[in-house]
Design an enzyme around this catalytic site. Structure first.
Site, PDB file in Angstrom:
ATOM      1  N   GLY A 196     124.402 -49.334  81.858  1.00  0.00           N
ATOM      2  CA  GLY A 196     124.222 -49.648  80.448  1.00  0.00           C
ATOM      3  C   GLY A 196     125.456 -49.282  79.659  1.00  0.00           C
ATOM      4  O   GLY A 196     126.290 -48.490  80.120  1.00  0.00           O
TER       5      GLY A 196
ATOM      6  N   HIS B  79     118.554 -43.540  77.183  1.00  0.00           N
ATOM      7  CA  HIS B  79     119.949 -43.089  77.174  1.00  0.00           C
ATOM      8  C   HIS B  79     120.781 -43.933  76.194  1.00  0.00           C
ATOM      9  O   HIS B  79     121.503 -43.391  75.343  1.00  0.00           O
ATOM     10  CB  HIS B  79     120.507 -43.187  78.601  1.00  0.00           C
ATOM     11  CG  HIS B  79     121.942 -42.795  78.733  1.00  0.00           C
ATOM     12  ND1 HIS B  79     122.377 -41.789  79.572  1.00  0.00           N
ATOM     13  CD2 HIS B  79     123.062 -43.292  78.157  1.00  0.00           C
ATOM     14  CE1 HIS B  79     123.694 -41.677  79.472  1.00  0.00           C
ATOM     15  NE2 HIS B  79     124.141 -42.586  78.624  1.00  0.00           N
ATOM     16  N   GLU B  80     120.661 -45.258  76.322  1.00  0.00           N
ATOM     17  CA  GLU B  80     121.474 -46.146  75.480  1.00  0.00           C
ATOM     18  C   GLU B  80     121.017 -46.096  74.025  1.00  0.00           C
ATOM     19  O   GLU B  80     121.837 -46.109  73.112  1.00  0.00           O
ATOM     20  CB  GLU B  80     121.433 -47.589  76.005  1.00  0.00           C
ATOM     21  CG  GLU B  80     121.958 -47.766  77.430  1.00  0.00           C
ATOM     22  CD  GLU B  80     123.329 -47.151  77.676  1.00  0.00           C
ATOM     23  OE1 GLU B  80     124.141 -47.060  76.736  1.00  0.00           O
ATOM     24  OE2 GLU B  80     123.585 -46.739  78.815  1.00  0.00           O
TER      25      GLU B  80
ATOM     26  N   HIS C 129     122.571 -43.328  72.066  1.00  0.00           N
ATOM     27  CA  HIS C 129     123.971 -43.517  71.657  1.00  0.00           C
ATOM     28  C   HIS C 129     124.063 -44.050  70.222  1.00  0.00           C
ATOM     29  O   HIS C 129     125.017 -43.771  69.516  1.00  0.00           O
ATOM     30  CB  HIS C 129     124.671 -44.519  72.587  1.00  0.00           C
ATOM     31  CG  HIS C 129     125.264 -43.902  73.823  1.00  0.00           C
ATOM     32  ND1 HIS C 129     126.240 -42.931  73.769  1.00  0.00           N
ATOM     33  CD2 HIS C 129     125.049 -44.144  75.145  1.00  0.00           C
ATOM     34  CE1 HIS C 129     126.594 -42.588  75.008  1.00  0.00           C
ATOM     35  NE2 HIS C 129     125.873 -43.305  75.868  1.00  0.00           N
TER      36      HIS C 129
ATOM     37  N   GLN D 251     130.202 -46.888  72.252  1.00  0.00           N
ATOM     38  CA  GLN D 251     131.054 -46.502  73.378  1.00  0.00           C
ATOM     39  C   GLN D 251     132.306 -47.368  73.484  1.00  0.00           C
ATOM     40  O   GLN D 251     133.228 -47.045  74.236  1.00  0.00           O
ATOM     41  CB  GLN D 251     130.275 -46.588  74.702  1.00  0.00           C
ATOM     42  CG  GLN D 251     129.205 -45.522  74.822  1.00  0.00           C
ATOM     43  CD  GLN D 251     128.495 -45.634  76.153  1.00  0.00           C
ATOM     44  OE1 GLN D 251     127.593 -46.448  76.309  1.00  0.00           O
ATOM     45  NE2 GLN D 251     128.932 -44.847  77.123  1.00  0.00           N
TER      46      GLN D 251
ATOM     47  N   CYS E 198     127.262 -41.066  82.486  1.00  0.00           N
ATOM     48  CA  CYS E 198     127.533 -41.925  81.336  1.00  0.00           C
ATOM     49  C   CYS E 198     128.981 -42.380  81.447  1.00  0.00           C
ATOM     50  O   CYS E 198     129.838 -41.589  81.841  1.00  0.00           O
ATOM     51  CB  CYS E 198     127.317 -41.094  80.069  1.00  0.00           C
ATOM     52  SG  CYS E 198     127.718 -41.957  78.535  1.00  0.00           S
ATOM     53  N   LEU E 199     129.253 -43.646  81.113  1.00  0.00           N
ATOM     54  CA  LEU E 199     130.630 -44.142  81.228  1.00  0.00           C
ATOM     55  C   LEU E 199     131.588 -43.369  80.314  1.00  0.00           C
ATOM     56  O   LEU E 199     132.786 -43.353  80.561  1.00  0.00           O
ATOM     57  CB  LEU E 199     130.692 -45.642  80.927  1.00  0.00           C
ATOM     58  CG  LEU E 199     130.016 -46.550  81.970  1.00  0.00           C
ATOM     59  CD1 LEU E 199     130.116 -48.010  81.541  1.00  0.00           C
ATOM     60  CD2 LEU E 199     130.633 -46.365  83.358  1.00  0.00           C
TER      61      LEU E 199
HETATM   62 ZN    ZN Z   1     125.994 -43.171  77.917  1.00  0.00          ZN
END
Ligand code: ZN
Length: 195
Positions: free
Chosen positions: A46, A137-138, A141, A51, A93-94
């Site tokens: 995701g 999670h997303e 953000h 991000q 997480c990226l």
């Molecule tokens: Zn993340």
């Protein structure tokens, strides 16, 4: 479209709340495509707009495996309308290269959002599935909340961040989740009994 640079933990935009999308314009559709292109390039499950430095309420998810066809899902102006149960989720997480830690999540969520054509849909994800956990999670953000804020053990999480040369936990950002914490402790006890 284009591959964008992923904002890393420690940079400001990750902690800023994102704004609602007023109209799913061509510009927004291009941004969605950039999110998908960047997520696939980075092998992520995701990716949320903040991000890539865009503080708008948009995220994308694809939980398909290598053997399955791509299954991109787009969420614009999402609202979590139901959540229940609890699970332990081992997450990365990226924006946190190579760092993983155990966090508390709800097991089941129901989400309402707009798709890339501006159409409203409702999706339910259950049983602590990857999709259920990725949605939470997303979604976080978009409010400047990061997975480490849900850490089950903040000392462990801090150690992991240190090992990966990332900034430490922000203690003031840790979330108080008494109900989830209790449910997760019960899960852990049950696991211990089984072993
Ligand atoms: Zn993340």
């Amino acid at each position: 479209m284009s591959i964008r640079k992923v904002v890393k933990y420690g940079e400001k935009s990750l902690r800023e709340p994102s704004k609602e999308v007023h109209k799913v314009s061509q510009k927004i559709k291009n941004l969605v495509q950039d999110l998908l292109d960047t997520m696939y390039k980075e092998n992520g499950v995701g990716l949320a707009a903040p991000q890539i430095g865009e503080n708008l309420r948009i995220f994308v998810i694809d939980v398909s495996t290598d053997k399955e066809p791509l299954n991109p899902r787009v969420f614009i102006n999402p609202k979590i309308i139901k959540k229940s149960g609890a699970c332990i989720s081992h997450e990365g997480c990226l924006s946190f290269p190579e760092a993983f830690t155990d966090v508390r999540r709800y097991a089941n969520v129901m989400i309402k959002a707009l798709d890339t054509n501006g159409r409203s849909f409702i999706l339910e994800a259950k049983d602590g599935s990857l999709l259920a956990r990725a949605i939470q999670h997303e979604f976080d953000h978009l409010d400047g909340i990061l997975f480490i804020d849900h850490s089950i053990n903040r000392f462990e999480a801090d150690e992991e961040l240190k090992n990966k040369n990332l900034p430490p936990i922000q203690v003031e950002k840790l979330l108080d989740e008494p109900e989830l914490a209790e449910a997760v402790n019960k899960l852990k006890e049950e696991e211990l009994k089984k072993n």
